[in-house]
Design a protein around this motif. Sequence first.
Motif, PDB file in Angstrom:
ATOM      1  N   ARG A  52     -31.245  15.357  29.400  1.00 17.76           N
ATOM      2  CA  ARG A  52     -32.203  16.291  28.802  1.00 17.76           C
ATOM      3  C   ARG A  52     -33.355  16.629  29.746  1.00 17.76           C
ATOM      4  O   ARG A  52     -34.271  17.345  29.375  1.00 17.76           O
ATOM      5  N   VAL A  53     -33.295  16.099  30.947  1.00 18.56           N
ATOM      6  CA  VAL A  53     -34.295  16.410  31.961  1.00 18.56           C
ATOM      7  C   VAL A  53     -33.658  17.365  32.974  1.00 18.56           C
ATOM      8  O   VAL A  53     -32.593  17.063  33.523  1.00 18.56           O
ATOM      9  N   VAL A  54     -34.276  18.503  33.199  1.00 21.08           N
ATOM     10  CA  VAL A  54     -33.707  19.521  34.084  1.00 21.08           C
ATOM     11  C   VAL A  54     -34.731  19.895  35.163  1.00 21.08           C
ATOM     12  O   VAL A  54     -35.916  19.586  35.041  1.00 21.08           O
ATOM     13  N   PHE A  55     -34.250  20.564  36.213  1.00 22.56           N
ATOM     14  CA  PHE A  55     -35.111  20.903  37.343  1.00 22.56           C
ATOM     15  C   PHE A  55     -35.175  22.415  37.517  1.00 22.56           C
ATOM     16  O   PHE A  55     -34.148  23.096  37.483  1.00 22.56           O
ATOM     17  N   ASP A  56     -36.392  22.926  37.720  1.00 21.79           N
ATOM     18  CA  ASP A  56     -36.584  24.373  37.821  1.00 21.79           C
ATOM     19  C   ASP A  56     -36.302  24.886  39.231  1.00 21.79           C
ATOM     20  O   ASP A  56     -35.775  24.153  40.087  1.00 21.79           O
ATOM     21  N   ASP A  57     -36.642  26.143  39.473  1.00 22.22           N
ATOM     22  CA  ASP A  57     -36.351  26.784  40.763  1.00 22.22           C
ATOM     23  C   ASP A  57     -36.883  25.982  41.951  1.00 22.22           C
ATOM     24  O   ASP A  57     -36.255  25.920  43.013  1.00 22.22           O
ATOM     25  N   ASP A  58     -38.063  25.395  41.787  1.00 19.73           N
ATOM     26  CA  ASP A  58     -38.719  24.681  42.882  1.00 19.73           C
ATOM     27  C   ASP A  58     -38.434  23.185  42.877  1.00 19.73           C
ATOM     28  O   ASP A  58     -39.052  22.430  43.638  1.00 19.73           O
ATOM     29  N   GLY A  59     -37.527  22.743  41.994  1.00 21.06           N
ATOM     30  CA  GLY A  59     -37.199  21.332  41.937  1.00 21.06           C
ATOM     31  C   GLY A  59     -38.150  20.506  41.108  1.00 21.06           C
ATOM     32  O   GLY A  59     -38.109  19.267  41.161  1.00 21.06           O
ATOM     33  N   ASN A  60     -39.017  21.143  40.318  1.00 15.57           N
ATOM     34  CA  ASN A  60     -39.928  20.395  39.452  1.00 15.57           C
ATOM     35  C   ASN A  60     -39.176  19.913  38.207  1.00 15.57           C
ATOM     36  O   ASN A  60     -38.439  20.679  37.593  1.00 15.57           O
ATOM     37  N   PRO A  61     -39.367  18.650  37.820  1.00 21.06           N
ATOM     38  CA  PRO A  61     -38.690  18.140  36.623  1.00 21.06           C
ATOM     39  C   PRO A  61     -39.317  18.706  35.359  1.00 21.06           C
ATOM     40  O   PRO A  61     -40.534  18.797  35.244  1.00 21.06           O
ATOM     41  N   ARG A  62     -38.474  19.072  34.417  1.00 20.51           N
ATOM     42  CA  ARG A  62     -38.930  19.626  33.139  1.00 20.51           C
ATOM     43  C   ARG A  62     -38.171  18.954  31.997  1.00 20.51           C
ATOM     44  O   ARG A  62     -36.989  18.647  32.126  1.00 20.51           O
ATOM     45  N   LEU A  63     -38.853  18.768  30.888  1.00 22.18           N
ATOM     46  CA  LEU A  63     -38.214  18.234  29.684  1.00 22.18           C
ATOM     47  C   LEU A  63     -37.643  19.397  28.892  1.00 22.18           C
ATOM     48  O   LEU A  63     -38.360  20.311  28.501  1.00 22.18           O
ATOM     49  N   SER A  64     -36.337  19.389  28.684  1.00 21.69           N
ATOM     50  CA  SER A  64     -35.703  20.491  27.954  1.00 21.69           C
ATOM     51  C   SER A  64     -36.105  20.439  26.482  1.00 21.69           C
ATOM     52  O   SER A  64     -36.561  19.415  25.973  1.00 21.69           O
ATOM     53  N   CYS A  65     -35.920  21.571  25.804  1.00 21.33           N
ATOM     54  CA  CYS A  65     -36.314  21.649  24.392  1.00 21.33           C
ATOM     55  C   CYS A  65     -35.186  21.196  23.463  1.00 21.33           C
ATOM     56  O   CYS A  65     -35.342  21.228  22.251  1.00 21.33           O
ATOM     57  N   PHE A  66     -34.047  20.754  24.022  1.00 21.72           N
ATOM     58  CA  PHE A  66     -32.903  20.433  23.177  1.00 21.72           C
ATOM     59  C   PHE A  66     -33.193  19.274  22.220  1.00 21.72           C
ATOM     60  O   PHE A  66     -32.576  19.159  21.178  1.00 21.72           O
ATOM     61  N   GLY A  67     -34.117  18.405  22.586  1.00 20.84           N
ATOM     62  CA  GLY A  67     -34.342  17.221  21.766  1.00 20.84           C
ATOM     63  C   GLY A  67     -35.440  17.350  20.731  1.00 20.84           C
ATOM     64  O   GLY A  67     -35.744  16.386  20.027  1.00 20.84           O
TER      65      GLY A  67
END
Length: 354
Positions: A52-67
């Motif tokens: 559930r943790v994904v990485f954006d264009d620049d490689g920054n970690p983001r918490l997905s909204c799926f949870g």
Amino acid sequence: MPHETLAKHLFHWETQPMKWAMRLRVALYLAQALEYCTSKGRALYHDLNAYRVVFDDDGNPRLSCFGLMKNSRDGKSYSTNLAFTPPEYLRTGRVTSESVIYSFGTLLLDLLSGKHIPPSHALDLIRDRNIQMLTDSCLEGQFSNDEGTELVRLASRCLQYEPRERPNSKSLVAALIPLQKETEVPSHVLMGIPHGATAFSLSPLGEACVRMDMTAMHEILEKIGYKDDEGAATELSFQMWTNQMQETLNSKKKGDVAFRHKDFRAAVECYTQFIDVGTMVSPTVFARRSLSYLMNDMPLEALNDAVQAQVISPVWHIASYLQAASLFALGRENEAQIAVKEGSILEEKRNATS
């Protein structure tokens, strides 16, 4: 989010393992994301894990909204492997904000070890002071003993059996900030990603669907109205203006009013009345009902409507984007990404011809 999940980079890396500085950054960003969710009254996050943790264009970690558990205030929804389930869920069948902290602790273990270690086994290693067995061998020489000890300590606190003994997200952020390096290396460097690399370009609607920003999706659908129905909305039986026809059109108008005012339950009811009569077929009505279903946490119904919109209008990119949003809501991420790409291709073709 073109650069995959945390699970991919931790467990299935093909070029090089994730660097220690990046692992610390992931931990901090996730703690900050959970603190943000808590401040917005959304403290329950369902089944927090490395997928559930994904990485954006620049490689920054983001918490997905799926949870995010929008309408599960009783906290009964949980689907993770029982070996990683918070103890109180096994006792009571309920998930609380403290349960989310427990899951965060399992993520800290993932970051430390590069493996998915059951919390009970990890705690045994921690109690036996066998930290070397817990730490990813690929990280040798990348961090100090103090940094490793602090992350182990945080993980241990998060995994306490009694929920009240676990820290809150705010204290996690406070503990993780000092571990960040004074000169922060850009995320894309730590991830080995060319700066600004993206998988494919997306329009505002495509980006909104990927972010699951349903407010933005609503604004865009409302703005475009029915202009894409030209040539797609067909009358199945042309007849004189009977009471039934007038009633059908009134249902659609009422649905449009409800949709505009964000009364999505009423919109579903009115659009359903219009669709069930079957006198006219409108891809936009199916699209609007699809988004209304999403707003009411009915992703499977939303997916069915988005598919139906594309059956009526096969090259309509909006139908593909709505399918993607529905698939994201269902947790079917790979299929969702395919739908996003299909939507972007259809939209590019449309723009090229226009």
